[in-house]
Every structure is written in structure tokens, then in C-alpha cells.
Design an enzyme around this catalytic site. Structure first.
Site, mmCIF file in Angstrom:
data_model
loop_
_atom_site.group_PDB
_atom_site.id
_atom_site.type_symbol
_atom_site.label_atom_id
_atom_site.label_comp_id
_atom_site.label_asym_id
_atom_site.label_seq_id
_atom_site.Cartn_x
_atom_site.Cartn_y
_atom_site.Cartn_z
ATOM 1 N N LYS A 1 60.387 72.964 -8.526
ATOM 2 C CA LYS A 1 61.405 71.897 -8.659
ATOM 3 C C LYS A 1 61.717 71.544 -7.139
ATOM 4 O O LYS A 1 61.787 70.152 -7.038
ATOM 5 C CB LYS A 1 62.669 72.424 -9.276
ATOM 6 N N ARG B 1 72.520 72.722 -15.650
ATOM 7 C CA ARG B 1 71.558 74.068 -16.285
ATOM 8 C C ARG B 1 72.558 74.453 -17.424
ATOM 9 O O ARG B 1 71.770 75.475 -18.244
ATOM 10 C CB ARG B 1 71.704 75.104 -15.243
ATOM 11 N N ARG C 1 56.648 84.370 -3.151
ATOM 12 C CA ARG C 1 57.891 83.573 -2.411
ATOM 13 C C ARG C 1 58.883 84.629 -1.470
ATOM 14 O O ARG C 1 59.116 84.393 -0.649
ATOM 15 C CB ARG C 1 58.768 82.622 -3.033
ATOM 16 N N ARG D 1 64.278 85.931 -0.261
ATOM 17 C CA ARG D 1 65.556 85.424 -1.030
ATOM 18 C C ARG D 1 66.016 86.930 -1.864
ATOM 19 O O ARG D 1 65.227 87.588 -2.432
ATOM 20 C CB ARG D 1 65.218 84.464 -1.830
ATOM 21 N N ARG E 1 66.505 85.778 -14.378
ATOM 22 C CA ARG E 1 66.932 84.425 -14.330
ATOM 23 C C ARG E 1 65.942 83.248 -15.211
ATOM 24 O O ARG E 1 66.440 82.423 -15.805
ATOM 25 C CB ARG E 1 66.225 83.956 -12.750
#
Ligand code: ADP
Length: 190
Positions: A14, A89, A128, A134, A145
Site C-alpha cells: 500500500k 481500518r 522487509r 520494524r 496483523r
């Protein structure tokens, strides 16, 4: 096409697509995840509050997120359009966005839904994690998630589907290829 949402599971790309599309359409890209991460980094009260939810892969409470978005959408640079990434969301966030937009006398033009298979997403996010580090990109938190996305955010897509403004785009493939698909999907809906 000046007021848009981009919705998709974690890892669907996104953020990457939002930046590209917003440049092409000359509108501001707003990512709630980026705003939260900037606040966490800066150690602001909002960041301190948000961090405990984000690190566990949970949603930041609607009360916090909604007022942050209302504030951001009241700024001058979004007068002519925006591409919102990561919001709404939850169903309550859809209600809030409806209220923000109707107060401003504007409407959404389209909702882009990026789709991708869960197992592909886990692979992408673990990759990632190695690059960006992260805190919410551990396998356990990634799976949490993803399950929250299916449990909470599917409803959001359904609500916009009822309004006939959702454009589904396959998020699997080269970045350029996906960008072209998104642009094509937007053209079709004009
Ligand atoms: P991803 O979609 O890959 O999970 P984001 O950068 O969009 O990544 O969001 C990261 C985190 O920020 C989310 O897991 C959540 O904790 C928080 N967040 C972002 N947007 C929202 C939102 N609209 N409502 C609640 N929490 C949010």
C-alpha cells in the site's frame, strides 16, 4: 479522482503504491502508519501512547486514530485531494471518515483494494524486517496483523463495496506492473 483510499493487508505494498499513485495524480499521500511511526520516533505523547499497540500488532484505539486523521485532513494541503493509506481500518473509522468528509462537503471518489495471498505477505514482511527492522515485523506479530486485517478491515471493504466505489487490484507482481494496474483501475472508474 482526487479523494482516494488504498486498502490492503499488511505487506500488500500500500505505502509503495500510495506514493507512486499520489505523485501521478498530484495529491497528498497520507499514511496513518507513517504518522504513528514518526511520532514514536520523535517520542511525542501520541507516539508513546501508540507504540504499545503498534509493537504488538494491534490497532491504536479509534479515539486516538480518529482525532489524528481529523486533524490531518483539516490541513490546507489536502483541500484538492488526498490518498489515504491505512485508514479507515475499522467500521467505526468508516463512520468517522464519513463525518469528516461530509463536514468538509466532499466525497470519496474511489477505494483501491490491493489483494495478496497471506503466505506471500508473510514472506514479504519477513524480508522487509531484515531491511527496515520494524518492531512489528516478527512472524508472530505479522500473523496477528493479518488476522486483524481479515477480522476488522474486511468489513470496511464491504461497506465501500455497497457504495460501488471499490476497485480491486492484484498486488502480486513487479512494483511497476502493480502501479499500472492501479492506474488502469482508476481510469475505468471515471
Ligand atoms: P501494515 O498495514 O503493514 O500493518 P501500517 O504502517 O499501515 O502497516 O500500520 C502499522 C501499525 O500502525 C498498525 O499495525 C497499527 O498498530 C497502527 N495503525 C495504522 N493505521 C491505523 C488505523 N487506521 N487504526 C488503528 N491503528 C492503526
Amino acid at each position: 479522482m482526487t479523494r482516494l483510499l488504498i486498502i490492503g493487508p499488511p505487506g500488500a505494498g500500500k505505502g509503495t503504491q500510495a506514493v507512486r499513485i499520489s505523485e501521478r495524480l498530484n495529491v497528498v499521500a497520507i499514511s496513518t502508519g507513517d504518522i504513528f511511526r514518526a511520532n514514536v520516533k520523535g517520542g511525542t505523547p501520541l507516539g508513546v501512547e501508540a507504540k504499545k499497540y503498534i509493537d504488538a500488532g494491534n490497532f491504536v484505539p479509534d479515539s486516538v486514530t480518529n482525532s489524528m486523521v481529523r486533524d490531518r485532513l483539516s490541513q490546507e494541503d489536502v483541500k484538492d485531494g488526498f490518498l489515504l493509506d491505512g485508514y479507515p481500518r475499522t467500521s467505526a473509522q468508516v463512520d468517522e471518515l464519513d463525518s469528516i468528509l461530509s463536514d468538509a462537503g466532499v466525497e470519496l471518489d474511489a477505494v483501491l483494494q490491493l489483494t495478496a495471498d497471506d503466505e506471500e505477505l508473510v514472506v514479504r514482511l519477513l524480508k522487509r524486517a531484515e531491511i527496515e527492522g520494524r518492531a512489528d515485523d516478527t512472524e508472530e506479530v505479522i500473523r496477528h496483523r493479518l488476522s486483524l486485517y481479515h477480522a476488522e478491515t474486511a468489513v470496511v471493504v464491504n461497506r465501500y463495496q455497497e457504495r460501488g466505489i471499490v476497485r480491486q487490484v492484484d498486488g502480486i507482481g513487479e512494483i511497476d506492473e502493480v502501479t499500472n494496474r492501479v492506474l488502469d483501475a482508476l481510469e475505468q472508474s471515471v
